[in-house]
Scaffold this motif. Structure first.
Motif, PDB file in Angstrom:
ATOM      1  N   SER A 123      -2.670   1.187   9.957  1.00  0.00           N
ATOM      2  CA  SER A 123      -2.481   2.550   9.818  1.00  0.00           C
ATOM      3  C   SER A 123      -1.184   2.963   9.801  1.00  0.00           C
ATOM      4  CB  SER A 123      -3.443   3.369  10.693  1.00  0.00           C
ATOM      5  OG  SER A 123      -2.922   4.915  10.658  1.00  0.00           O
ATOM      6  N   PRO A 124      -0.594   3.973   9.223  1.00  0.00           N
ATOM      7  CA  PRO A 124       0.719   4.504   9.300  1.00  0.00           C
ATOM      8  C   PRO A 124       0.913   5.611  10.507  1.00  0.00           C
ATOM      9  CG  PRO A 124      -0.433   5.604   7.188  1.00  0.00           C
ATOM     10  CD  PRO A 124      -1.081   4.456   8.025  1.00  0.00           C
ATOM     11  N   SER A 125      -0.267   6.024  10.743  1.00  0.00           N
ATOM     12  CA  SER A 125      -0.318   7.053  11.778  1.00  0.00           C
ATOM     13  C   SER A 125      -0.015   6.555  13.332  1.00  0.00           C
ATOM     14  CB  SER A 125      -1.684   7.597  11.867  1.00  0.00           C
ATOM     15  OG  SER A 125      -2.511   6.791  12.734  1.00  0.00           O
ATOM     16  N   PRO A 126       0.468   7.324  14.440  1.00  0.00           N
ATOM     17  CA  PRO A 126       0.804   6.902  15.832  1.00  0.00           C
ATOM     18  C   PRO A 126      -0.428   6.419  16.165  1.00  0.00           C
ATOM     19  CG  PRO A 126       1.371   9.147  15.226  1.00  0.00           C
ATOM     20  CD  PRO A 126       0.596   8.885  14.164  1.00  0.00           C
ATOM     21  N   GLU A 127      -1.714   6.577  16.011  1.00  0.00           N
ATOM     22  CA  GLU A 127      -2.823   6.140  16.622  1.00  0.00           C
ATOM     23  C   GLU A 127      -2.935   4.708  16.005  1.00  0.00           C
ATOM     24  OE1 GLU A 127      -6.124   8.376  16.170  1.00  0.00           O
ATOM     25  OE2 GLU A 127      -5.206  10.255  16.143  1.00  0.00           O
TER      26      GLU A 127
ATOM     27  N   HIS B 245     -10.787  -5.910  -1.710  1.00  0.00           N
ATOM     28  CA  HIS B 245      -9.800  -6.527  -1.249  1.00  0.00           C
ATOM     29  C   HIS B 245      -8.470  -5.457  -1.384  1.00  0.00           C
ATOM     30  CE1 HIS B 245      -7.940  -7.204  -5.257  1.00  0.00           C
ATOM     31  NE2 HIS B 245      -9.083  -7.163  -5.627  1.00  0.00           N
ATOM     32  N   GLY B 246      -7.307  -5.645  -0.589  1.00  0.00           N
ATOM     33  CA  GLY B 246      -6.295  -4.785  -0.848  1.00  0.00           C
ATOM     34  C   GLY B 246      -6.362  -3.287  -0.209  1.00  0.00           C
ATOM     35  N   PRO B 247      -6.807  -3.309   0.959  1.00  0.00           N
ATOM     36  CA  PRO B 247      -6.897  -1.937   1.569  1.00  0.00           C
ATOM     37  C   PRO B 247      -5.578  -1.266   1.619  1.00  0.00           C
ATOM     38  CG  PRO B 247      -7.031  -3.597   3.324  1.00  0.00           C
ATOM     39  CD  PRO B 247      -7.016  -4.374   2.019  1.00  0.00           C
ATOM     40  N   MET B 248      -5.782   0.117   1.633  1.00  0.00           N
ATOM     41  CA  MET B 248      -4.351   1.027   1.562  1.00  0.00           C
ATOM     42  C   MET B 248      -4.698   2.224   2.369  1.00  0.00           C
ATOM     43  SD  MET B 248      -3.119   0.825  -2.237  1.00  0.00           S
ATOM     44  CE  MET B 248      -1.999   1.893  -1.999  1.00  0.00           C
ATOM     45  N   TRP B 249      -3.608   2.566   3.047  1.00  0.00           N
ATOM     46  CA  TRP B 249      -3.749   4.083   3.627  1.00  0.00           C
ATOM     47  C   TRP B 249      -2.885   5.093   2.882  1.00  0.00           C
ATOM     48  CZ3 TRP B 249      -6.415   4.995   8.458  1.00  0.00           C
ATOM     49  CH2 TRP B 249      -6.942   3.643   8.967  1.00  0.00           C
ATOM     50  N   SER B 250      -3.159   6.307   2.880  1.00  0.00           N
ATOM     51  CA  SER B 250      -2.481   7.322   2.348  1.00  0.00           C
ATOM     52  C   SER B 250      -1.252   7.419   3.439  1.00  0.00           C
ATOM     53  CB  SER B 250      -2.990   8.692   2.033  1.00  0.00           C
ATOM     54  OG  SER B 250      -3.751   9.130   3.336  1.00  0.00           O
ATOM     55  N   ALA B 251      -0.105   7.897   2.866  1.00  0.00           N
ATOM     56  CA  ALA B 251       1.121   8.354   4.074  1.00  0.00           C
ATOM     57  C   ALA B 251       0.624   8.958   5.332  1.00  0.00           C
ATOM     58  CB  ALA B 251       2.219   9.157   3.492  1.00  0.00           C
ATOM     59  N   ASP B 252      -0.151  10.014   4.931  1.00  0.00           N
ATOM     60  CA  ASP B 252      -0.639  10.784   6.369  1.00  0.00           C
ATOM     61  C   ASP B 252      -1.980  10.175   7.148  1.00  0.00           C
ATOM     62  OD1 ASP B 252      -2.686  11.196   4.437  1.00  0.00           O
ATOM     63  OD2 ASP B 252      -2.549  13.639   4.611  1.00  0.00           O
TER      64      ASP B 252
ATOM     65  N   SER C 288      -0.602  -4.565  -8.158  1.00  0.00           N
ATOM     66  CA  SER C 288       0.035  -3.843  -7.168  1.00  0.00           C
ATOM     67  C   SER C 288      -0.291  -2.377  -7.225  1.00  0.00           C
ATOM     68  CB  SER C 288       1.641  -3.863  -7.358  1.00  0.00           C
ATOM     69  OG  SER C 288       2.327  -3.194  -6.339  1.00  0.00           O
ATOM     70  N   CYS C 289      -0.507  -1.532  -6.175  1.00  0.00           N
ATOM     71  CA  CYS C 289      -0.352  -0.226  -6.188  1.00  0.00           C
ATOM     72  C   CYS C 289       0.240   0.484  -5.054  1.00  0.00           C
ATOM     73  CB  CYS C 289      -1.938   0.199  -6.083  1.00  0.00           C
ATOM     74  SG  CYS C 289      -2.868  -0.377  -4.881  1.00  0.00           S
ATOM     75  N   THR C 290       0.732   1.798  -5.068  1.00  0.00           N
ATOM     76  CA  THR C 290       1.270   2.339  -4.166  1.00  0.00           C
ATOM     77  C   THR C 290       0.953   4.116  -4.176  1.00  0.00           C
ATOM     78  OG1 THR C 290       3.553   3.004  -3.083  1.00  0.00           O
ATOM     79  CG2 THR C 290       3.557   2.805  -5.436  1.00  0.00           C
ATOM     80  N   TRP C 291       1.044   4.611  -2.905  1.00  0.00           N
ATOM     81  CA  TRP C 291       0.737   6.179  -3.207  1.00  0.00           C
ATOM     82  C   TRP C 291       2.154   6.801  -3.445  1.00  0.00           C
ATOM     83  CZ3 TRP C 291      -3.652   8.498  -2.488  1.00  0.00           C
ATOM     84  CH2 TRP C 291      -4.783   7.927  -1.922  1.00  0.00           C
ATOM     85  N   ALA C 292       2.161   7.978  -4.061  1.00  0.00           N
ATOM     86  CA  ALA C 292       3.280   9.200  -4.179  1.00  0.00           C
ATOM     87  C   ALA C 292       3.884   9.284  -2.821  1.00  0.00           C
ATOM     88  CB  ALA C 292       3.029  10.080  -5.040  1.00  0.00           C
ATOM     89  N   SER C 293       4.905   9.595  -2.689  1.00  0.00           N
ATOM     90  CA  SER C 293       5.630   9.891  -1.267  1.00  0.00           C
ATOM     91  C   SER C 293       4.669  11.111  -0.884  1.00  0.00           C
ATOM     92  CB  SER C 293       7.007  10.254  -1.383  1.00  0.00           C
ATOM     93  OG  SER C 293       7.434  11.228  -2.265  1.00  0.00           O
TER      94      SER C 293
ATOM     95  N   SER D 178      -6.282   9.588   3.979  1.00  0.00           N
ATOM     96  CA  SER D 178      -7.372   8.665   3.137  1.00  0.00           C
ATOM     97  C   SER D 178      -7.108   7.422   2.922  1.00  0.00           C
ATOM     98  CB  SER D 178      -6.784   9.480   1.602  1.00  0.00           C
ATOM     99  OG  SER D 178      -7.011  10.682   1.373  1.00  0.00           O
ATOM    100  N   ILE D 179      -8.031   6.642   2.806  1.00  0.00           N
ATOM    101  CA  ILE D 179      -7.849   5.163   2.521  1.00  0.00           C
ATOM    102  C   ILE D 179      -8.520   4.764   1.069  1.00  0.00           C
ATOM    103  CG2 ILE D 179      -8.520   4.854   4.993  1.00  0.00           C
ATOM    104  CD1 ILE D 179     -11.278   3.726   3.872  1.00  0.00           C
ATOM    105  N   MET D 180      -8.127   3.784   0.521  1.00  0.00           N
ATOM    106  CA  MET D 180      -8.417   2.860  -0.676  1.00  0.00           C
ATOM    107  C   MET D 180      -8.622   1.634  -0.561  1.00  0.00           C
ATOM    108  SD  MET D 180      -6.792   4.179  -4.383  1.00  0.00           S
ATOM    109  CE  MET D 180      -7.328   5.791  -4.186  1.00  0.00           C
ATOM    110  N   ALA D 181      -9.473   0.939  -1.288  1.00  0.00           N
ATOM    111  CA  ALA D 181      -9.359  -0.571  -1.449  1.00  0.00           C
ATOM    112  C   ALA D 181      -9.790  -0.986  -3.059  1.00  0.00           C
ATOM    113  CB  ALA D 181     -10.416  -0.915  -0.341  1.00  0.00           C
TER     114      ALA D 181
END
Length: 122
Positions: free
Chosen positions: A13-17, A62-69, A108-113, A72-75
């Motif tokens: 996760s990108p969060s501090p937790e 496959h390919g789990p992703m976190w949003s920047a905050d 490939s995939c990526t979230w907007a900033s 949200s999650i996506m796979a």
């Protein structure tokens, strides 16, 4: 307690937790967190939340992703679609509209900033 088939990917996760997100060919996504009774020495992690495919898209993830905050999650699924969940309250996750459109594998995939959009390439 965990996945019932092979794990396909894991991401921090990108969060501090400290949280992990794992995907599996058993058609599930699991958000993992350190056990509340865990110590720094034992390293016990437990499933905090389980997610699964919606709308009959049951081919595994496959390919789990976190949003920047990390709200949200996506796979990506083996069927080419994307499944998404958003945390609407602490520990309460709701499914959001999945995305489709690729007829081959997602490369490939990526979230907007700002976290509002997702761009995927197939």
């Amino acid at each position: 307690m965990g996945h019932e088939a092979g794990v396909t990917n894991i991401t921090w996760s990108p969060s501090p937790e400290p949280n992990l997100l794992s995907t599996s060919s058993d058609n599930s996504i699991i958000l993992w967190a350190p056990s509340s009774s865990s110590t720094a020495k034992d390293g016990i992690w437990v499933p905090e939340q389980r997610f699964g495919a919606t709308a009959g898209r049951g081919l595994g993830f496959h390919g789990p992703m976190w949003s920047a905050d990390a709200k949200s999650i996506m796979a990506t699924g083996w069927n080419g679609g994307l499944e998404r969940w958003t945390e609407v309250d602490k520990g309460v996750w709701e499914p959001r509209s999945g995305l489709s459109g690729h007829f081959g594998s997602v490369e490939s995939c990526t979230w907007a900033s700002n976290g509002d959009y997702l761009l995927s390439v197939g």
